[in-house]
Design an enzyme around this catalytic site. Structure first.
Site, mmCIF file in Angstrom:
data_model
loop_
_atom_site.group_PDB
_atom_site.id
_atom_site.type_symbol
_atom_site.label_atom_id
_atom_site.label_comp_id
_atom_site.label_asym_id
_atom_site.label_seq_id
_atom_site.Cartn_x
_atom_site.Cartn_y
_atom_site.Cartn_z
ATOM 1 N N ILE A 61 -5.400 -4.917 8.294
ATOM 2 C CA ILE A 61 -5.525 -3.460 8.359
ATOM 3 C C ILE A 61 -6.653 -2.978 7.466
ATOM 4 C CG2 ILE A 61 -4.342 -1.280 7.923
ATOM 5 C CD1 ILE A 61 -1.738 -2.624 8.616
ATOM 6 N N ASP A 182 -2.737 11.049 -7.645
ATOM 7 C CA ASP A 182 -3.830 10.600 -6.773
ATOM 8 C C ASP A 182 -3.530 10.942 -5.321
ATOM 9 O OD1 ASP A 182 -6.272 9.526 -6.176
ATOM 10 O OD2 ASP A 182 -5.572 7.454 -6.097
#
Length: 806
Positions: A61, A182
Site C-alpha cells: 500500500i 498530527d
C-alpha cells in the site's frame, strides 16, 4: 516597516535557537548526497514480509520513513487486513519509542472511528535477532487526502458524514486525555462505504498538567505546518485538546473547497495567511506569546479585521460556516470542543448521544516521560506483544465450551410391571399383584440410571397368568426398546453437562447500526426502483390512453407514493370538495310544445367548455375551494426539503486564486490576496420544483410532492463507486520517501507547495537526524543532505530572502 523576525523557535518548537553548522563544500555535496540517498533507499524500502502461513500478502500500500504497509488476506477466514512492518524498529531510540507509544495507545482504544489492532505477530526468531515488528490493522482502501484531491464526487452530505465520524472519534480520544497532534487528511483512513478511522498515533501526547511538561509536549513536534494550531506557532504554553480542533477546522475547510485553507510556505507566511482571515490576535493573545521577538513582530503589523467566512466560502452552507468559525479561533479556550461540536445543528442529522461513547480509564503516559534506552524499549515492546496474545487467549478460553464427562452410576433395575390394555374393562385396570417392596438402601439413589440390559430369566421359570386384554410381551419389549433408545440418546447428548446459560444480548455498536442503515438504504433503493418502474409503466399506459381518449386529469399521476399515502390523499381530496347542494323540487308538469326540447336547470356553475362533462371537484375557480376544514391536520413532511447537494469545485477553478506570499513584509509589498473559494449558489433541482396542477387544492399537490420526495430520500451519503488508492500515511509509516526523494533529487524542489498533490510542508531537521542516528553518519553528512532536500526546521525563518538578519 516591521522589524525582520529572527528565528526564535528551535527544531523541537521549544523556543531554543538551533545550532548552526557550516555548509560543506560544494564539490563534495553531490557525493555525500548520493551516499545518503543510497542508504535511505536501502534501509527504508525493505518490503520483504515474513508473516508465516497465517496471512497471504496481496500488494504494497505504501512505504515511508518508519515502515511499510501491505494489504493481506488471512488464509483461514479470507478476511482482508493491512499489515504494517516496522523494520529495524530498535535501531533509533526515537523510532522505537514511537512504536511503543502507538502500540500502547491502539491497544487501549476500542472505537469504530479509530484504527484498531487485529493482531501482533509473535517473533519467530530468538530475542537477540528480533528486529522487525508486524502489526495487523484494519484495511482501509484510501484516505481523506486522496478523496479530496481527486475527481471523486464529494458532496455536502459526504463532508457532513466525514466530519461527524472524525469528531466522534476525537471525542472518545479526548476523554482518554490523549491529544493526537498530527491530524491531517492523509491520517484519516476512508473506505468505499464512507467509513472514516483516525490513524497514525505516533505523535500523540497527554495533556500538560504543569508548566514543566510544556517542553515534554513540544519534543519531536514535527506536525504538518498547514494544520498546526497558533498556540504551537506562537509558543502560548496552552496545550490542550483545542490543538486538535484547530486541525479539524482546517480539514473541514479543505473538504468544503477541496483546497488547503492555510497552505503556508514557511513560518511567517503561515502566520500571515491565518491573520488575513482571522484578523490580528487580541491583546491577551499577543501578551501570552512566549517569544519576545515574535510578540514584537506581531505588534508591529497594522491591525487587521477578521474576514467573514461567507466571503472566504461564498455559497457554502451557513450552518457549516458557523461550525467552522467556532473551530478556527486564535484563543484556544474560545474554540468549540469535540463534544459540543457533535451537538451543533450542522451535525444534528447524525448526532446520537447514546452512540458517542467516552473512553475510561484515561490513558497513562508515564512510560513516555522516562528516559529509556533501546534495550529497555525493546523489552517493553516484546512485553506488549506477549500481553496482547495473553489477553486474546484468555478471551478465547472464556467463550470455549467443553462439557465435562462423568462415569454413569449403576443401580438395580426396577422389576417389570404389567401394563393393562386401554381396551380392557374398568375392573381389570388393577395390577395383577401389588408391587414388591424394594430392598432398603442406605445410600441415596444416584442421579443417573444404569441402562445396561439385565440377563433374561430362564425360560423354565413359570410366567404369571395373563389376563384378557393385557399388553402382550412383544408390545412391552418394543416399548422398552424405545425408552432405552431415548435414554441413550439423551445421555449421548450430554445430560450431565450444565445447562448452557442464555446468551446475553450484545450491545449494539455504531458499526452494527451502520450496517443496519446500509441494509435499510439498499431496501429503500430497491423499492424506489420498483416504484419508478411501475410509475413509468403507468405513464406509458396513460399516454396510450390519452392518445386514444384524451389527456389524463389525475393530479396524482406520475408521483411515487405508497399505497397508504395515495389512499390518504384521495380521501383528503374527497373531503376538500364542496358538498353537492340538494336537488330542487321538480316543478309541476306543464304541457310543452312539441317542437321544444326538454331542458333542465343546472345545480352549479355551468362550464363554458364544450368538452366532456367533468366532476365538480375538478372545475377550477372560487367554487372549487373547500367549504369546511378537514377533521385533521394537513400531513406535512418531517422537515424542510434539503437543498440539492453540490460537488465542490475542482482545483482548476481556483488556480487564479493562488495564495502568493508578499514579496516583503506586510505593508511594504504587493497587496495581499484573501483566500477565496468560489462555490456558487446551488442550482435548482428540477425534481423539487412544484409543477403547475389543475387540481382544485394547491396544498394537496404540495403535500403530494413532499411525500413523494420522502419515499426515496436517503439519510446517508452515497457510497463511493471507487476510491483512489491511499498512500499508507494513515498507518503511521511516515512521509513517502520514494516520492519525496525523487522530487528532491531528480526534479528539484519547487518554490511553493503543489496544490492537491501533498498535504505536508517542510519537516523538522530532527526527523532525519533521529532516523540516521544509528547509521554511522556524521553531522556534516546530515547537514549536507538536509540542505540538499531542504528539510529545514519548521520554525526556520532565514530561508526568506527579505528576512535576513541585519
Amino acid at each position: 516597516m516591521a522589524e525582520p523576525l529572527k528565528e526564535e523557535d528551535g527544531e523541537d518548537g521549544s523556543g531554543e535557537p538551533p545550532g548552526r553548522v557550516k555548509a560543506e563544500p560544494v564539490h563534495t555535496a553531490a557525493s555525500v548526497v548520493a551516499k545518503n540517498l543510497a542508504l535511505l533507499k536501502a534501509r527504508s524500502f525493505d518490503v520483504t514480509f515474513d508473516v508465516g502461513d497465517e496471512y497471504e500478502i496481496i500488494e504494497t500500500i505504501g512505504n515511508g520513513a518508519y515502515g511499510v504497509v501491505s494489504s493481506a488476506r488471512r488464509r483461514l477466514t479470507g478476511q482482508q487486513v493491512a499489515i504494517k512492518k516496522i523494520p529495524n524498529a530498535f535501531d533509533v531510540v526515537t523510532n522505537a519509542k514511537r512504536t511503543l507509544r502507538e502500540l500502547k495507545i491502539l491497544k487501549h482504544f476500542k472505537h469504530d472511528n479509530i484504527i484498531a489492532i487485529k493482531d501482533i505477530l509473535k517473533p519467530t526468531v530468538p530475542y537477540g535477532e528480533f528486529r522487525s515488528v508486524y502489526v495487523v490493522l484494519d484495511l482501509m482502501e484510501s484516505d481523506l487526502h486522496q478523496i479530496i484531491h481527486s475527481s471523486q464526487p464529494l458532496t455536502l452530505e459526504h463532508v457532513r458524514y466525514f466530519l461527524y465520524q472524525l469528531l466522534r472519534g476525537l471525542k472518545y480520544m479526548h476523554s482518554a486525555q490523549v491529544i493526537h497532534r498530527d491530524l491531517k487528511p492523509s491520517n484519516l483512513l476512508v473506505n468505499e462505504n464512507c467509513e472514516l478511522k483516525i490513524g497514525d498515533f505516533g505523535m500523540a501526547r497527554g495533556l500538560c498538567t504543569s508548566p514543566a511538561e510544556h517542553q515534554y509536549f513540544m519534543t519531536e513536534y514535527v506536525a504538518t505546518r498547514w494544520y498546526r494550531a497558533p498556540e504551537l506557532m506562537l509558543s502560548l504554553h496552552e496545550y490542550t485538546q483545542a490543538i486538535d480542533l484547530w486541525s479539524v477546522g482546517c480539514i473541514f475547510g479543505e473538504m468544503l473547497a477541496r483546497r488547503q485553507l492555510f497552505p503556508g510556505k514557511n513560518y511567517v507566511h503561515q502566520l500571515q495567511l491565518i491573520m488575513m482571515v482571522l484578523g490580528t490576535p487580541s491583546p491577551a493573545v499577543i501578551q501570552a506569546v512566549g517569544a519576545e521577538r515574535v510578540r514584537a513582530y506581531i505588534q508591529s503589523l497594522p491591525p487587521r479585521q477578521p474576514v467573514p467566512w461567507e466571503t472566504v466560502y461564498p455559497g457554502a452552507d451557513r450552518q457549516a460556516l458557523s461550525l467552522l468559525g467556532r473551530m478556527l479561533r486564535f484563543e484556544p479556550s474560545a474554540r468549540i470542543s469535540a463534544a459540543a461540536a457533535l451537538r451543533h445543528p450542522f451535525l444534528a442529522k447524525y448526532h446520537d448521544p447514546d452512540d458517542e461513547p467516552d473512553c475510561a480509564p484515561p490513558f497513562d503516559f508515564a512510560f513516555d516521560r522516562e528516559a529509556l534506552t533501546r534495550e529497555r524499549i525493546k523489552e517493553a515492546i516484546v512485553a506488549e506483544i506477549e500481553d496482547f496474545h495473553a489477553r486474546r487467549e484468555g478471551i478465547r478460553q472464556q467463550i470455549r465450551f467443553q462439557p465435562s464427562l462423568q462415569p454413569v452410576a449403576s443401580e438395580p433395575v426396577c422389576p417389570d410391571v404389567e401394563m393393562p390394555s386401554p381396551w380392557a374393562p374398568s375392573g381389570d385396570c388393577a395390577m395383577e399383584s401389588p408391587p414388591p417392596a424394594l430392598p432398603p438402601c442406605s445410600d441415596p439413589a444416584p442421579d443417573t440410571v444404569d441402562l445396561t440390559l439385565q440377563p433374561a430369566p430362564p425360560a423354565s421359570e413359570l410366567a404369571p397368568p395373563k389376563r384378557e386384554g393385557a399388553i402382550s410381551d412383544n408390545t412391552k419389549a418394543a416399548l422398552k426398546a424405545a425408552l432405552l433408545k431415548s435414554l441413550r440418546s439423551r445421555l449421548r447428548d450430554g445430560p450431565s453437562a450444565p445447562l448452557e446459560a442464555p446468551e446475553p444480548r450484545k450491545p449494539v455498536t455504531a458499526q452494527e447500526r451502520q450496517r443496519e442503515r446500509e441494509e435499510k438504504r439498499r431496501r429503500r433503493q430497491e423499492r424506489a426502483k420498483e416504484r419508478e418502474k411501475r410509475r413509468q409503466e403507468r405513464e406509458r399506459k396513460e399516454r396510450g390512453a390519452g392518445t386514444l381518449g384524451g389527456p389524463s386529469t389525475d393530479p396524482l399521476a406520475g408521483l411515487v407514493l405508497s399505497d397508504n399515502d395515495r389512499s390518504l390523499l384521495e380521501r383528503w381530496t374527497r373531503m376538500a370538495r364542496p358538498p353537492a347542494p340538494a336537488p330542487a323540487p321538480a316543478p309541476a308538469p306543464a304541457p310543452a310544445p312539441s317542437s321544444a326540447q326538454p331542458t333542465s336547470t343546472p345545480t352549479g356553475p355551468v362550464s363554458q367548455s364544450t368538452g366532456p362533462l367533468q366532476p365538480a371537484g375538478s372545475i377550477p375557480g372560487p367554487a372549487s375551494q373547500p367549504v369546511c376544514p378537514p377533521p385533521g391536520p394537513v400531513p406535512q413532511p418531517a422537515g424542510p426539503i434539503p437543498a440539492p447537494l453540490q460537488t465542490a469545485p475542482s482545483t482548476s477553478l481556483l488556480a487564479s486564486q493562488s495564495l502568493v506570499p508578499p514579496s516583503g513584509l506586510p505593508g511594504s509589498g504587493a497587496p495581499e490576496v484573501l483566500p477565496y473559494f468560489p462555490s456558487g449558489p446551488p442550482p435548482p433541482d428540477p425534481g423539487l420544483t412544484p409543477q403547475p396542477s389543475t387540481s382544485e387544492s394547491p396544498d394537496v399537490n404540495l403535500v403530494t410532492q413532499q411525500l413523494s420526495k420522502s419515499q426515496v430520500e436517503d439519510p446517508l451519503p452515497p457510497v463511493f463507486s471507487g476510491t483512489p488508492k491511499g498512500s499508507g500515511a494513515g498507518y503511521g509509516v511516515g512521509f513517502d520517501l520514494e516520492e519525496f526523494l525523487n522530487q528532491s533529487f531528480d526534479m528539484g524542489v519547487a518554490d511553493g507547495p503543489q496544490d492537491g498533490q501533498a498535504d505536508s510542508a517542510s519537516l523538522s531537521a530532527s526527523l532525519l537526524a533521529d532516523w540516521l542516528e544509528g547509521h554511522g553518519m556524521n553531522p556534516a553528512d546530515i547537514e549536507s543532505l538536509q540542505r540538499e532536500i531542504q528539510m529545514d526546521s519548521p520554525m526556520l525563518l532565514s530561508d526568506l530572502p527579505d528576512l535576513q538578519e541585519p
